[in-house]
Enzyme design. Structure first.
Site, PDB file in Angstrom:
ATOM      1  N   GLU A 149     -21.897   3.563 -14.327  1.00 18.39           N
ATOM      2  CA  GLU A 149     -21.402   4.933 -14.346  1.00 18.39           C
ATOM      3  C   GLU A 149     -21.617   5.519 -15.741  1.00 18.39           C
ATOM      4  O   GLU A 149     -21.418   4.833 -16.749  1.00 18.39           O
ATOM      5  CB  GLU A 149     -19.889   4.977 -14.049  1.00 18.39           C
ATOM      6  CG  GLU A 149     -19.488   4.441 -12.693  1.00 18.39           C
ATOM      7  CD  GLU A 149     -19.671   5.458 -11.576  1.00 18.39           C
ATOM      8  OE1 GLU A 149     -19.892   6.654 -11.868  1.00 18.39           O
ATOM      9  OE2 GLU A 149     -19.596   5.051 -10.407  1.00 18.39           O
ATOM     10  N   CYS A 150     -21.959   6.809 -15.795  1.00 15.45           N
ATOM     11  CA  CYS A 150     -22.049   7.460 -17.107  1.00 15.45           C
ATOM     12  C   CYS A 150     -20.657   7.630 -17.707  1.00 15.45           C
ATOM     13  O   CYS A 150     -20.497   7.704 -18.912  1.00 15.45           O
ATOM     14  CB  CYS A 150     -22.739   8.807 -16.995  1.00 15.45           C
ATOM     15  SG  CYS A 150     -21.785  10.048 -16.083  1.00 15.45           S
ATOM     16  N   GLY A 151     -19.656   7.724 -16.826  1.00 17.94           N
ATOM     17  CA  GLY A 151     -18.275   7.775 -17.298  1.00 17.94           C
ATOM     18  C   GLY A 151     -17.507   9.008 -16.887  1.00 17.94           C
ATOM     19  O   GLY A 151     -16.283   9.009 -16.932  1.00 17.94           O
TER      20      GLY A 151
END
Ligand code: SF4
Length: 247
Positions: free
Chosen positions: A236-238
Site C-alpha cells: 500500500e502507498c499508505g
C-alpha cells in the site's frame, strides 16, 4: 458541523451504516452517501485503470463532487493526460494537490540518484504521497470520502469494511466497490461505455507512480496489484491506512 459532532458521527455510523448499506449495490451505496453527507462528501481518485467506474457513480449522484487527485510528481504522463481528458469530457471537479517541494530536488537530496527507481519507497511515499494526502484532507475536512479500493486486491483490503471510521482524516472512508470483482468492474465499464487508462491495454492493471520499482505491467497469471512495488513486502502507498505509509 463541529469537530465533536463529526467525531460522534464516525463513532456511531460505521456499525449502523454497514448494516444499512449491506444489501445495497455500489451505485446505491454512493447514492446513500450523497444523500447522507451532501456537500461534505468528497472522493479520491488516482485516475488509474478502472477509476472511471467510481467517478461515474459519484458524479451521477453529485455532478460536481470534489475529486481529490494526489500528484506526487512521479506519475506517468499518460495518467496526467487521461486525467485532463476526463476532466474536460465529463466536466469533473478535480482538486489536484502537489508536494510543496520540487519532486526532482527531493530525489537528489534524499539519496535517490536514479529517477527510474526508488531505494527507499517508504520515505518517498511518506514525503510525496501521504503528506500531500494529509494536507488535502485537512484543508477539505470532509465528513466522508469515497475511495475505489476492492477486497480482492490484497489480503489487507480483504479485511476492510465498506464503511470505516478513519481517525487519520477524521472522516468516514466509504469503499462502495469493496465487494466487487474485476469482472463486475469490467461489466459496469462496458455497460456505460467508460474509458480505461491508456496503459491498461499494456498490462498495467494497477497504476501508480512511474519508477519501475513502483509500477510495472503484469505478466501471465499475476494478480491485479502484483505490479506494484514488485518483489517488496510493501502493498500500500499508505493513503488507505490509518497510520500512513507502512505496509
Ligand atoms: S509510489 Fe513510488 S514514486 Fe510514488 S510516492 Fe511511492 S515510492 Fe515514491
Amino acid at each position: 458541523m463541529t469537530t465533536a459532532a463529526i467525531s460522534d458521527q464516525i463513532n456511531i455510523l460505521p456499525e449502523v451504516a454497514n448494516k444499512v448499506t449491506a444489501n445495497m449495490s455500489p451505485p446505491e451505496i454512493v447514492r446513500w452517501a450523497a444523500d447522507t453527507f451532501g456537500p461534505r462528501l468528497i472522493m479520491t481518485s488516482s485516475f488509474g485503470a478502472e477509476s472511471m467506474c467510481l467517478i461515474h457513480m459519484a458524479t451521477r449522484a453529485i455532478p460536481d463532487i470534489p475529486i481529490v487527485f494526489i500528484n506526487t510528481g512521479y506519475l506517468f504522463p499518460q495518467t496526467l493526460l487521461f486525467m485532463e481528458t476526463m476532466r474536460r469530457q465529463y466536466r469533473l471537479n478535480i482538486l489536484e494537490f502537489h508536494t510543496e517541494h520540487d519532486p526532482i530536488v527531493w530525489l537528489s537530496v534524499n539519496g535517490e540518484p536514479d529517477p527510474r527507481t526508488r531505494r527507499d519507497v517508504e520515505a518517498c511515499c511518506r514525503a510525496n504521497k501521504n503528506s500531500v494526502f494529509d494536507r488535502a484532507m485537512q484543508s477539505l475536512a470532509p465528513a466522508a470520502w469515497l475511495r475505489g479500493i476492492r477486497a480482492d486486491q490484497s489480503a489487507h483490503r480483504s479485511q476492510m469494511q465498506t464503511l470505516e471510521a478513519n481517525r487519520r482524516t477524521g472522516s468516514l472512508a466509504i469503499s462502495p466497490l469493496l465487494r466487487w470483482t474485476t469482472k463486475d468492474i469490467h461489466q459496469y465499464m462496458r455497460h456505460h461505455d467508460l474509458p480505461y487508462h491508456p496503459l491498461w491495454n499494456e498490462g498495467y492493471t494497477s497504476i501508480g507512480c512511474n519508477p519501475e520499482t513502483c509500477t510495472r505491467p503484469l505478466t501471465a497469471g499475476e494478480d491485479s496489484r502484483d505490479g506494484r512495488w514488485s518483489g517488496m513486502d510493501k502493498k500500500e502507498c499508505g493513503i488507505h491506512l490509518d497510520q500512513g505509509a507502512g505496509i
